[in-house]
Every structure is written in structure tokens, then in C-alpha cells.
Design a protein around this motif. Sequence first.
Motif, PDB file in Angstrom:
ATOM      1  N   UNK A 232       8.700   4.301  -2.988  1.00  0.00           N
ATOM      2  CA  UNK A 232       8.869   3.190  -2.048  1.00  0.00           C
ATOM      3  C   UNK A 232       7.573   3.066  -1.256  1.00  0.00           C
ATOM      4  N   UNK A 233       6.974   1.892  -1.226  1.00  0.00           N
ATOM      5  CA  UNK A 233       5.653   1.753  -0.606  1.00  0.00           C
ATOM      6  C   UNK A 233       5.658   2.105   0.876  1.00  0.00           C
ATOM      7  N   UNK A 234       4.526   2.638   1.323  1.00  0.00           N
ATOM      8  CA  UNK A 234       4.361   2.934   2.745  1.00  0.00           C
ATOM      9  C   UNK A 234       4.286   1.662   3.563  1.00  0.00           C
ATOM     10  N   UNK A 235       3.769   0.600   2.939  1.00  0.00           N
ATOM     11  CA  UNK A 235       3.645  -0.693   3.614  1.00  0.00           C
ATOM     12  C   UNK A 235       3.835  -1.801   2.599  1.00  0.00           C
ATOM     13  N   UNK A 236       4.455  -2.898   3.032  1.00  0.00           N
ATOM     14  CA  UNK A 236       4.678  -4.024   2.140  1.00  0.00           C
ATOM     15  C   UNK A 236       6.029  -3.943   1.453  1.00  0.00           C
ATOM     16  N   UNK A 237       6.285  -4.909   0.583  1.00  0.00           N
ATOM     17  CA  UNK A 237       7.577  -5.009  -0.086  1.00  0.00           C
ATOM     18  C   UNK A 237       7.420  -5.192  -1.586  1.00  0.00           C
ATOM     19  N   UNK A 238       8.334  -4.550  -2.320  1.00  0.00           N
ATOM     20  CA  UNK A 238       8.425  -4.728  -3.765  1.00  0.00           C
ATOM     21  C   UNK A 238       9.823  -5.252  -4.069  1.00  0.00           C
TER      22      UNK A 238
ATOM     23  N   UNK B 140       0.862  -1.184   0.000  1.00  0.00           N
ATOM     24  CA  UNK B 140       0.000   0.000   0.000  1.00  0.00           C
ATOM     25  C   UNK B 140       0.894   1.228   0.000  1.00  0.00           C
ATOM     26  N   UNK B 141       0.350   2.337  -0.536  1.00  0.00           N
ATOM     27  CA  UNK B 141       1.129   3.575  -0.502  1.00  0.00           C
ATOM     28  C   UNK B 141       0.217   4.779  -0.322  1.00  0.00           C
ATOM     29  N   UNK B 142       0.630   5.657   0.604  1.00  0.00           N
ATOM     30  CA  UNK B 142      -0.059   6.922   0.852  1.00  0.00           C
ATOM     31  C   UNK B 142       0.955   8.048   0.654  1.00  0.00           C
ATOM     32  N   UNK B 143       0.644   8.993  -0.213  1.00  0.00           N
ATOM     33  CA  UNK B 143       1.535  10.135  -0.402  1.00  0.00           C
ATOM     34  C   UNK B 143       1.400  11.110   0.764  1.00  0.00           C
ATOM     35  N   UNK B 144       2.478  11.801   1.128  1.00  0.00           N
ATOM     36  CA  UNK B 144       2.408  12.787   2.217  1.00  0.00           C
ATOM     37  C   UNK B 144       1.308  13.825   1.960  1.00  0.00           C
TER      38      UNK B 144
ATOM     39  N   UNK C  69      -3.076   5.524  -2.481  1.00  0.00           N
ATOM     40  CA  UNK C  69      -3.210   5.533  -3.941  1.00  0.00           C
ATOM     41  C   UNK C  69      -3.042   4.123  -4.500  1.00  0.00           C
ATOM     42  N   UNK C  70      -2.418   3.237  -3.719  1.00  0.00           N
ATOM     43  CA  UNK C  70      -2.385   1.807  -4.003  1.00  0.00           C
ATOM     44  C   UNK C  70      -2.697   1.113  -2.689  1.00  0.00           C
ATOM     45  N   UNK C  71      -3.576   0.106  -2.743  1.00  0.00           N
ATOM     46  CA  UNK C  71      -4.049  -0.508  -1.500  1.00  0.00           C
ATOM     47  C   UNK C  71      -3.987  -2.040  -1.588  1.00  0.00           C
ATOM     48  N   UNK C  72      -3.295  -2.648  -0.622  1.00  0.00           N
ATOM     49  CA  UNK C  72      -3.315  -4.114  -0.427  1.00  0.00           C
ATOM     50  C   UNK C  72      -3.039  -4.890  -1.713  1.00  0.00           C
ATOM     51  N   UNK C  73      -1.928  -4.584  -2.357  1.00  0.00           N
ATOM     52  CA  UNK C  73      -1.602  -5.197  -3.646  1.00  0.00           C
ATOM     53  C   UNK C  73      -0.587  -6.321  -3.471  1.00  0.00           C
ATOM     54  N   UNK C  74      -0.987  -7.513  -3.858  1.00  0.00           N
ATOM     55  CA  UNK C  74      -0.088  -8.660  -3.908  1.00  0.00           C
ATOM     56  C   UNK C  74      -0.169  -9.260  -5.308  1.00  0.00           C
TER      57      UNK C  74
END
Length: 227
Positions: free
Chosen positions: A54-60, A9-13, A19-24
Motif C-alpha cells: 500500500x503506497x506511503x502516499x497517493x492512491x492506487x 510514492x512508497x518508502x519501505x520502513x 522505491x517508487x516516486x511521484x507515479x501517476x
Amino acid sequence: MLIALDRVSHVYPGRAEPVVRDLTVRLDESRIGVIGANGSGKSTFARMLNGLVVPSRGNVTVDGLDTGRQGREVRKRVGFCFTDPDSQIVMPTVAEDVAFGLRRRGLSKAEVADRVGAALAAYGLDQWADHAAHLLSGGQKQLLALASILVTEPGLLVMDEPTTLLDLRNTRMVADLVAGLPQQVVLVTHHLDLLTDFDRVLVFDQARLVHDGPPVEAVKHYRELMA
């Protein structure tokens, strides 16, 4: 090359909603398309693939490398082409711009000259080598942007709406060029006809991946969403 996103997931400041949520997802196909409405999350997804975001949560990970912790190594393997080529043309002349990507590669001047010359010839820019880069036509600028990326020989090319600013002829030219590349390609686009021969197409809507499948099925799903 395996692209892997795990619970990303990613949230911009300054923004409350991701803007992206729970993506696997796992991607290893040669040609991968990405479609969705403006603001759906597809461009953020693309930028995650080489560590621009770089995502706020999770790994790429790409080719086993974590984009957050090993961004420099990732960017050696992943080339990124922006919508507006002017945003990535950084040197005064065409040849200098292509050579720019080869700095710090441990190559001799002769090796750099050879690789630049070959890249310019491959993309029909050799007669423009000493021309002011920002004075090229729109189609030539996009070819220059591609040449400057591909001269570094990345394994993966990520393209974020590279034909949006081009007319139909130049759009077709870029599409034909991409079709012949040996690199793995992830293409974000609103031009749905470019995806006909792709292996897999992802559909984003409201920050989520809502469909993942062959081009015909994915485009049909997207059209139904937009209706």
C-alpha cells in the motif's frame, strides 16, 4: 479493467529514499509490460496493483477499488504470480493447491472438484493431481502457480518475473500460455523478447517511470539507459 495510480510514492520502513516516486499513470490495455534494472521500483509497482504493498502516499485503484481500503475485494479481481512458484504453493498436493484458492467462494464440493479438474486439464497437470506439489519440475511448478490463480477467474493477472528461474523451453511455454489468456496481464520481466506483441511497456529507473510506450520504443529506451 482500469488501473489508476495517482501521485503515488512508497518508502519501505527503515529506508530513507522512496522505491517508487511521484507515479501517476492510467492503464487499461490488455497486455502491459514492465521493465527496468533491479531496484528500479518495478516490483513494488506490481505489488501495489493488488494491495500487497500500500503506497506511503497517493492512491492506487483497480476497477474503481482502492487497494488500501478495499484490499480484499481487489484481490478477488487481481491474481498475482511471484518469481518463485514455491513461495505460493501452500498445499501438499497439486489438486489441493489449486482447490485452495476456491475456499470461501460459496462453491459446493462438486463445483470445486469440477473447476479444479478443468484447471488441471487446461495446464497439463491432470496426471499430477495427487503428486507432491513441491516435487514438480520448475516449469510444472510455475504452471501450478498459474492454475491456482486462474482457477479463481481474476480479471487481471500480475506476474512478477515469472520466467526468471526457468530454462528457455519453460520460459517459452509460460509465454505462450500467457499470450492466450483472456485476462488483462501486467508482466514484469527481464526477458525483453516476451514483450514483442504487448500493447504498452513501462520503463522504470531509479524509482521513477521514465518511459511509457510501444514495446520497440520502450525496449530501445531501456537499452540506452543500461548502456
